[in-house]
Design a protein around this motif. Structure first.
Motif, PDB file in Angstrom:
ATOM      1  N   ALA A  85      71.353  34.263  36.637  1.00 55.19           N
ATOM      2  CA  ALA A  85      70.175  34.379  35.783  1.00 55.19           C
ATOM      3  C   ALA A  85      70.411  33.698  34.437  1.00 55.19           C
ATOM      4  O   ALA A  85      69.517  33.029  33.906  1.00 55.19           O
ATOM      5  CB  ALA A  85      69.809  35.848  35.578  1.00 55.19           C
ATOM      6  N   ALA A  86      71.593  33.857  33.884  1.00 53.21           N
ATOM      7  CA  ALA A  86      71.910  33.231  32.598  1.00 53.21           C
ATOM      8  C   ALA A  86      71.857  31.709  32.697  1.00 53.21           C
ATOM      9  O   ALA A  86      71.423  31.037  31.747  1.00 53.21           O
ATOM     10  CB  ALA A  86      73.284  33.686  32.116  1.00 53.21           C
ATOM     11  N   LEU A  87      72.282  31.164  33.825  1.00 51.99           N
ATOM     12  CA  LEU A  87      72.209  29.709  34.016  1.00 51.99           C
ATOM     13  C   LEU A  87      70.762  29.216  34.026  1.00 51.99           C
ATOM     14  O   LEU A  87      70.487  28.065  33.710  1.00 51.99           O
ATOM     15  CB  LEU A  87      72.904  29.296  35.315  1.00 51.99           C
ATOM     16  CG  LEU A  87      74.427  29.414  35.317  1.00 51.99           C
ATOM     17  CD1 LEU A  87      74.970  29.144  36.714  1.00 51.99           C
ATOM     18  CD2 LEU A  87      75.038  28.452  34.305  1.00 51.99           C
ATOM     19  N   ASN A  88      69.837  30.101  34.401  1.00 54.71           N
ATOM     20  CA  ASN A  88      68.409  29.755  34.438  1.00 54.71           C
ATOM     21  C   ASN A  88      67.655  30.281  33.224  1.00 54.71           C
ATOM     22  O   ASN A  88      66.425  30.392  33.252  1.00 54.71           O
ATOM     23  CB  ASN A  88      67.781  30.302  35.729  1.00 54.71           C
ATOM     24  CG  ASN A  88      68.241  29.529  36.938  1.00 54.71           C
ATOM     25  OD1 ASN A  88      67.964  28.352  37.061  1.00 54.71           O
ATOM     26  ND2 ASN A  88      68.969  30.192  37.831  1.00 54.71           N
ATOM     27  N   GLU A  89      68.397  30.665  32.180  1.00 56.51           N
ATOM     28  CA  GLU A  89      67.817  31.123  30.914  1.00 56.51           C
ATOM     29  C   GLU A  89      66.923  32.352  31.070  1.00 56.51           C
ATOM     30  O   GLU A  89      65.879  32.459  30.456  1.00 56.51           O
ATOM     31  CB  GLU A  89      67.064  29.992  30.215  1.00 56.51           C
ATOM     32  CG  GLU A  89      67.942  28.803  29.890  1.00 56.51           C
ATOM     33  CD  GLU A  89      67.163  27.625  29.334  1.00 56.51           C
ATOM     34  OE1 GLU A  89      65.923  27.675  29.313  1.00 56.51           O
ATOM     35  OE2 GLU A  89      67.811  26.663  28.928  1.00 56.51           O
ATOM     36  N   THR A  90      67.325  33.263  31.935  1.00 58.33           N
ATOM     37  CA  THR A  90      66.618  34.530  32.111  1.00 58.33           C
ATOM     38  C   THR A  90      67.623  35.667  31.987  1.00 58.33           C
ATOM     39  O   THR A  90      68.831  35.433  31.955  1.00 58.33           O
ATOM     40  CB  THR A  90      65.922  34.615  33.484  1.00 58.33           C
ATOM     41  OG1 THR A  90      66.899  34.486  34.515  1.00 58.33           O
ATOM     42  CG2 THR A  90      64.859  33.538  33.650  1.00 58.33           C
ATOM     43  N   ALA A  91      67.132  36.876  31.912  1.00 60.43           N
ATOM     44  CA  ALA A  91      67.990  38.053  31.838  1.00 60.43           C
ATOM     45  C   ALA A  91      67.649  38.996  32.984  1.00 60.43           C
ATOM     46  O   ALA A  91      66.468  39.210  33.292  1.00 60.43           O
ATOM     47  CB  ALA A  91      67.788  38.770  30.499  1.00 60.43           C
ATOM     48  N   VAL A  92      68.669  39.560  33.602  1.00 63.89           N
ATOM     49  CA  VAL A  92      68.460  40.522  34.687  1.00 63.89           C
ATOM     50  C   VAL A  92      68.024  41.845  34.076  1.00 63.89           C
ATOM     51  O   VAL A  92      68.659  42.366  33.175  1.00 63.89           O
ATOM     52  CB  VAL A  92      69.746  40.704  35.521  1.00 63.89           C
ATOM     53  CG1 VAL A  92      69.577  41.821  36.544  1.00 63.89           C
ATOM     54  CG2 VAL A  92      70.112  39.407  36.221  1.00 63.89           C
ATOM     55  N   THR A  93      66.914  42.374  34.556  1.00 63.69           N
ATOM     56  CA  THR A  93      66.433  43.672  34.087  1.00 63.69           C
ATOM     57  C   THR A  93      66.718  44.777  35.097  1.00 63.69           C
ATOM     58  O   THR A  93      66.752  45.943  34.734  1.00 63.69           O
ATOM     59  CB  THR A  93      64.917  43.635  33.813  1.00 63.69           C
ATOM     60  OG1 THR A  93      64.231  43.238  35.003  1.00 63.69           O
ATOM     61  CG2 THR A  93      64.592  42.668  32.685  1.00 63.69           C
ATOM     62  N   ARG A  94      66.907  44.398  36.358  1.00 63.20           N
ATOM     63  CA  ARG A  94      67.216  45.381  37.397  1.00 63.20           C
ATOM     64  C   ARG A  94      68.001  44.698  38.496  1.00 63.20           C
ATOM     65  O   ARG A  94      67.672  43.591  38.919  1.00 63.20           O
ATOM     66  CB  ARG A  94      65.931  45.963  37.992  1.00 63.20           C
ATOM     67  CG  ARG A  94      66.166  47.102  38.982  1.00 63.20           C
ATOM     68  CD  ARG A  94      64.867  47.636  39.553  1.00 63.20           C
ATOM     69  NE  ARG A  94      64.143  46.630  40.321  1.00 63.20           N
ATOM     70  CZ  ARG A  94      64.394  46.340  41.595  1.00 63.20           C
ATOM     71  NH1 ARG A  94      65.350  46.938  42.246  1.00 63.20           N
ATOM     72  NH2 ARG A  94      63.674  45.415  42.216  1.00 63.20           N
ATOM     73  N   CYS A  95      69.063  45.361  38.932  1.00 64.14           N
ATOM     74  CA  CYS A  95      69.865  44.847  40.036  1.00 64.14           C
ATOM     75  C   CYS A  95      70.275  46.036  40.896  1.00 64.14           C
ATOM     76  O   CYS A  95      70.876  46.996  40.409  1.00 64.14           O
ATOM     77  CB  CYS A  95      71.100  44.114  39.506  1.00 64.14           C
ATOM     78  SG  CYS A  95      72.192  43.510  40.817  1.00 64.14           S
ATOM     79  N   ALA A  96      69.911  45.973  42.168  1.00 65.89           N
ATOM     80  CA  ALA A  96      70.275  47.039  43.104  1.00 65.89           C
ATOM     81  C   ALA A  96      70.765  46.401  44.395  1.00 65.89           C
ATOM     82  O   ALA A  96      70.151  45.465  44.904  1.00 65.89           O
ATOM     83  CB  ALA A  96      69.073  47.934  43.381  1.00 65.89           C
ATOM     84  N   VAL A  97      71.890  46.914  44.873  1.00 62.48           N
ATOM     85  CA  VAL A  97      72.455  46.400  46.118  1.00 62.48           C
ATOM     86  C   VAL A  97      72.562  47.570  47.089  1.00 62.48           C
ATOM     87  O   VAL A  97      73.199  48.582  46.804  1.00 62.48           O
ATOM     88  CB  VAL A  97      73.843  45.767  45.884  1.00 62.48           C
ATOM     89  CG1 VAL A  97      74.416  45.259  47.194  1.00 62.48           C
ATOM     90  CG2 VAL A  97      73.738  44.636  44.870  1.00 62.48           C
ATOM     91  N   THR A  98      71.906  47.422  48.230  1.00 66.90           N
ATOM     92  CA  THR A  98      71.949  48.425  49.294  1.00 66.90           C
ATOM     93  C   THR A  98      72.505  47.743  50.529  1.00 66.90           C
ATOM     94  O   THR A  98      71.823  46.931  51.152  1.00 66.90           O
ATOM     95  CB  THR A  98      70.543  48.985  49.579  1.00 66.90           C
ATOM     96  OG1 THR A  98      69.986  49.467  48.359  1.00 66.90           O
ATOM     97  CG2 THR A  98      70.601  50.099  50.603  1.00 66.90           C
TER      98      THR A  98
END
Length: 130
Positions: A85-98
């Motif tokens: 996300a940082a490489l694309n100039e965005t910020a992760v607001t939620r990350c979930a791995v199931t």
């Protein structure tokens, strides 16, 4: 009035002093309206392009997290999503791995407007054998 005097004034109209320059004001108003409308349309089209970019960043972050969760890439899934996300100039607001499925949401602020996108990535669902 002689015929000569009649011919010299025929076809000319006196413009009252109160109406002189009214065409200039109207032309300026039309020009200002055109500039305002053009600026608005270009801004909206720019936001649409950024929206597509944010959606692509969400896809990349979800794929990075899913690849890390599956073991294809070493590391932690959400850290990989943050890096993508940082490489694309965005910020992760939620990350979930199931299991092997990663769900990621990203955000970018443009001109005071938050643009968000979400994506899921993982292996395809298994098709039951017949």
């Amino acid at each position: 009035m002689s015929e000569k005097d009649h011919r010299s004034t025929a076809g000319t109209a006196e413009v009252p002093p109160a109406e002189r320059g009214a065409g200039s004001i109207l032309a300026l108003a039309v020009l200002a309206g055109t500039v305002l409308l053009t600026t608005l349309v270009v801004s909206i089209l720019g936001l649409l392009a950024v929206g597509r970019s944010v959606a692509s960043a969400a896809d990349a972050a979800a794929l990075a997290a899913a690849d890390t969760a599956s073991g294809a890439i070493a590391g932690y899934p959400c850290a990989a999503a943050d890096a993508a996300a940082a490489l694309n100039e965005t910020a992760v607001t939620r990350c979930a791995v199931t299991g092997l499925i990663a769900s990621v949401s990203v955000r970018r602020r443009v001109n005071g407007i938050d643009i968000t996108a979400s994506a899921r990535a993982g292996p395809p669902p298994e098709v039951p054998a017949e």
